[in-house]
Write an enzyme that holds these catalytic residues in place. Structure first.
Site, PDB file in Angstrom:
ATOM      1  N   GLU B  58       0.816  -1.218   0.000  1.00 62.44           N
ATOM      2  CA  GLU B  58       0.000   0.000   0.000  1.00 62.44           C
ATOM      3  C   GLU B  58       0.847   1.263   0.000  1.00 62.44           C
ATOM      4  OE1 GLU B  58      -0.666  -2.686   1.727  1.00 62.44           O
ATOM      5  OE2 GLU B  58      -2.675  -3.268   1.027  1.00 62.44           O
ATOM      6  N   HIS B 125     -11.910  -5.535   8.458  1.00 61.36           N
ATOM      7  CA  HIS B 125     -12.515  -5.384   7.135  1.00 61.36           C
ATOM      8  C   HIS B 125     -13.794  -4.564   7.229  1.00 61.36           C
ATOM      9  CE1 HIS B 125      -9.880  -8.845   6.510  1.00 61.36           C
ATOM     10  NE2 HIS B 125      -9.974  -8.636   5.205  1.00 61.36           N
TER      11      HIS B 125
END
Ligand SMILES: Cc1ncc(C[n+]2csc(CCOP(=O)(O)OP(=O)(O)O)c2C)c(N)n1
Ligand SMILES: [Mg+2]
Lengths: 347, 321
Positions: B58, B125
């Site tokens: 990322e 999540h």
């Protein structure tokens, strides 16, 4: 007699080596003297914030700068005054950024080593170590996408910064994309006060390259001729489409981490080892040995550069400082999306 | 024909790729596979070489986007889940968000963050992290609540010259449907009155707009008329529309799926309290998720986030004062 003169006539190769070495030496000398000036200004309390020098790393840094073309991408780090000058930065802009001139590249919004001109391929570092590598990757990726070929991107890093996740992610990314990235590691034995033994345990940082599938080059960072050769080969390899290149130079930081730091923790054994040689002296010995310069040349150049720097400092000190009342205080470019409300506006 | 929130996001990207050769998409599994949620389905095939799988990096994904933006491209980065954008946080808030201010060179990148809770999502999540991005100067933070906004705001995000955090709610991906894609839209920075009412202003954004609408329907049965402001964009924040609504109702409830400490709901209350104190008949209130990680089991999850029922309960308290 005639035969001796003909024999003495230098080959084209030697002339090219001489010219490159002399050019690089000039950038080294300018950087050293500029750094010395910044240190003096710092001690005189004339600089806001810290001063970070590249003393002992000028050979490596200059080699990077002279190996690049102006159309390449360069993201230097804190000890790269020489490389910045070689890539085209003016002494004046360097001084402006340290003195916070409103006319400087960062307009007083950022200072010291945090300077650059992104649209000229000269990327301004953020402090966070390792973060510039993937930005250079992005520029190279974009150029490839736009069909621009023959570009190289170089960026510099220290031994300590190889421990960041950003270093790992970005070098791997460059390898996956096979980008023409040249990553220069200055293994100067310390990260601030931390010795390399607390940073990594592989025998040599160049060993890391194999794990990423990128080419490795090792060089004595105190030796200008060696740096020019090795960095030149790495840049050439990247330009020729051989993918990312990792250059590891061994040397010693011949100053504190910053000018606030007396670096009393540096092992005296290292200072007296070959790593502790001053690359500027080594380069001067080379120039004299090859008869590319003599003592008088060296003294004259020093004198000329001192004058140039003094003039630049005197000029920049008369430049306007940034004015908080003129400042737009706006962090986005889409003016229509500003989120000012009375609280912000009123203060 | 009907189109989902998720399909709208895919269509917006297809149009951006079609209309602007500078646009490309980079993210994990976004290529041939079409993305974890299929938001880039078939795009790699339609636009060869412009929809690329990234390594699980990322930090480097965002760094790469910034470099490409400097070179004049307009990258769209898909984070597989908003929760993982935290690994790229440094590049987002220190590299992308500071570039324009430091150098005057704009940084037109769009970071798509599938965010918010779904059943069984669990602590890693499900996060709603818009306010930590809104906290940093230099970023635009969008939170579309409708299919139409998902489409038009994503297109606008790609078009503007600043880094945009595009918070797309995973719960809305499949649940929300519209008849067709919009041909015109409110600009970014303008909030929308999602339902008119005179008794209480509920400010919400993203999935919470729908919970608030459900609560309003329930309260209508009791005779209360709730006005719902859909912020659409949390930064910039349309304080004017909120203030005008509070001027009409005199009562304010802010609802956010994010954690309570600081954040968007706190910001709105701070602004209304400091600039519109006199408009308020009763103290302003807010309703957020509980101050714990997001739980996995649906029983816990339903109790952790504000629901229509919880909003109705909070609203009644304010209305009865
Ligand atoms: C991510 C990050 N952590 C910490 C720092 C603070 N810091 C600045 S320079 C430095 C040491 C860097 O050492 P090295 O990478 O070896 O480079 P050198 O200073 O030796 O040239 C540290 C810890 C930083 N700038 N970035
Ligand atoms: Mg070091």
């Amino acid at each position: 007699m005639l035969q001796t003169v003909l024999d003495a006539k230098p080959s084209e190769e030697t002339i090219a080596a001489r010219d490159t070495t002399l050019a690089a030496y000039h950038f080294m000398l300018r950087a050293r003297q500029l750094d010395d000036k910044f240190a003096a200004l710092y001690r005189a309390g004339k600089i806001h914030g810290g001063v970070f020098l590249g003393r002992g790393q000028e050979a490596l840094s200059a080699a990077v700068g002279v190996s690049l073309k102006k159309t390449d991408v360069f993201a230097p780090l804190i000890r790269d005054a020489a490389g910045r000058l070689a890539f085209g930065e003016t002494i004046e802009d360097a001084v402006r950024n340290y003195l916070g001139s409103a006319l400087g590249p960062m307009r007083g919004r950022d200072g010291n080593v945090h300077r650059g001109k992104p649209l000229e391929g000269y990327f301004p570092m953020i402090s966070h170590l390792g973060a510039m590598i993937s930005v250079v990757n992005g520029a190279l990726f974009a150029r490839r996408m736009k069909g621009i070929t023959g570009t190289v991107g170089a960026t510099c890093l220290g031994d300590g910064a190889t421990s960041t996740g950003a270093f790992h992610e970005a070098l791997n990314q460059a390898a996956v994309e096979q980008l023409p990235l040249v990553l220069i590691l200055a293994d100067n034995q310390y990260a601030y006060s931390t010795p390399t033994s607390r940073q990594f345990v592989c025998a040599d940082l160049a060993d890391k390259a194999a794990g990423y599938g990128v080419a490795a080059h090792s060089v004595d960072g105190t030796d200008l001729a060696a740096c020019l050769k090795t960095v030149g080969a790495a840049v050439g390899g990247a330009r020729a489409g051989e993918g990312p290149q990792l250059v590891v130079a061994k040397l010693l930081r011949l100053c504190g981490h910053g000018e606030h730091d007396d670096s009393n923790y540096v092992d005296p054994k290292l200072k007296n080892s070959p790593l502790g040689r001053d690359c500027l002296k080594v380069a001067e010995e080379l120039l004299v040995r090859e008869k590319w310069a003599d003592a008088a040349d060296l003294a004259r150049w020093r004198h000329e550069i001192t004058g140039e720097i003094e003039e630049a400092v005197a000029r920049v000190r008369r430049e306007p400082a940034p004015d908080p009342y003129d400042e737009k205080w706006l962090a986005i470019s889409s003016q229509h999306l500003t989120d000012l409300h009375d609280d912000d506006a009123g203060s | 024909m009907s189109i989902t929130y998720l399909e709208a996001i895919r269509e917006a990207q297809a149009r951006a790729l079609r209309d602007d050769p500078r646009v490309f998409i980079y993210g994990q599994d976004v290529g041939a596979f079409g993305g974890a949620f299929k938001a880039t389905k078939n795009l790699a095939k339609e636009f060869p070489g412009r929809v690329l799988d990234s390594p699980i990096s990322e930090d480097a994904m965002v760094g790469m986007a910034v470099g490409a933006a400097i070179e004049g491209l307009r990258p769209i980065i898909e984070m597989q889940f908003a929760d993982f954008s935290i690994v790229g946080f440094n590049q987002i808030v220190n590299q992308a968000a500071t570039l324009f201010w430091r150098t005057n060179v704009p940084c037109p990148i769009t970071l798509r963050l599938p965010f918010g809770g779904t059943e069984g999502g669990g602590p890693f999540h499900s996060q709603s992290i818009e306010s930590i991005y809104a906290h940093y100067p230099g970023l635009v933070v969008l939170t579309p609540a409708t299919v139409e906004d998902a489409y038009s705001m994503l297109l606008e995000a790609v078009a503007i010259d600043d880094p945009v955090i595009f918070c797309e709610h995973k719960f809305l991906y499949y649940h929300l449907k519209a008849e067709k894609l919009p041909s015109e839209a409110l600009p970014i920075g303008k909030a929308r009155i999602a339902r008119e009412g005179r008794d209480l202003t509920v400010v919400a954004y993203s999935a919470m707009v729908h919970e608030a609408l459900e609560a309003a329907a329930e309260l209508a049965g009791e005779g209360w008329e709730i006005e719902i402001v859909d912020l659409r964009s949390v930064k910039p924040l349309d304080t004017d529309t909120v203030m005008a609504s509070v001027a009409r109702t005199g009562r304010l409830l802010c609802v956010g799926e994010a954690w309570p400490w600081g954040g968007v709901t706190a910001e709105i209350i701070a602004r209304v309290a400091s600039e519109g104190f006199g408009l308020l008949d009763v103290p302003p209130q807010r309703l957020n998720a509980k101050d714990t990680p997001v739980p996995y089991h649906p029983n816990l999850w339903m109790a952790h986030r504000p629901t229509a029922r919880a909003i109705a309960v909070a609203a009644r308290k304010i209305l009865r004062r």
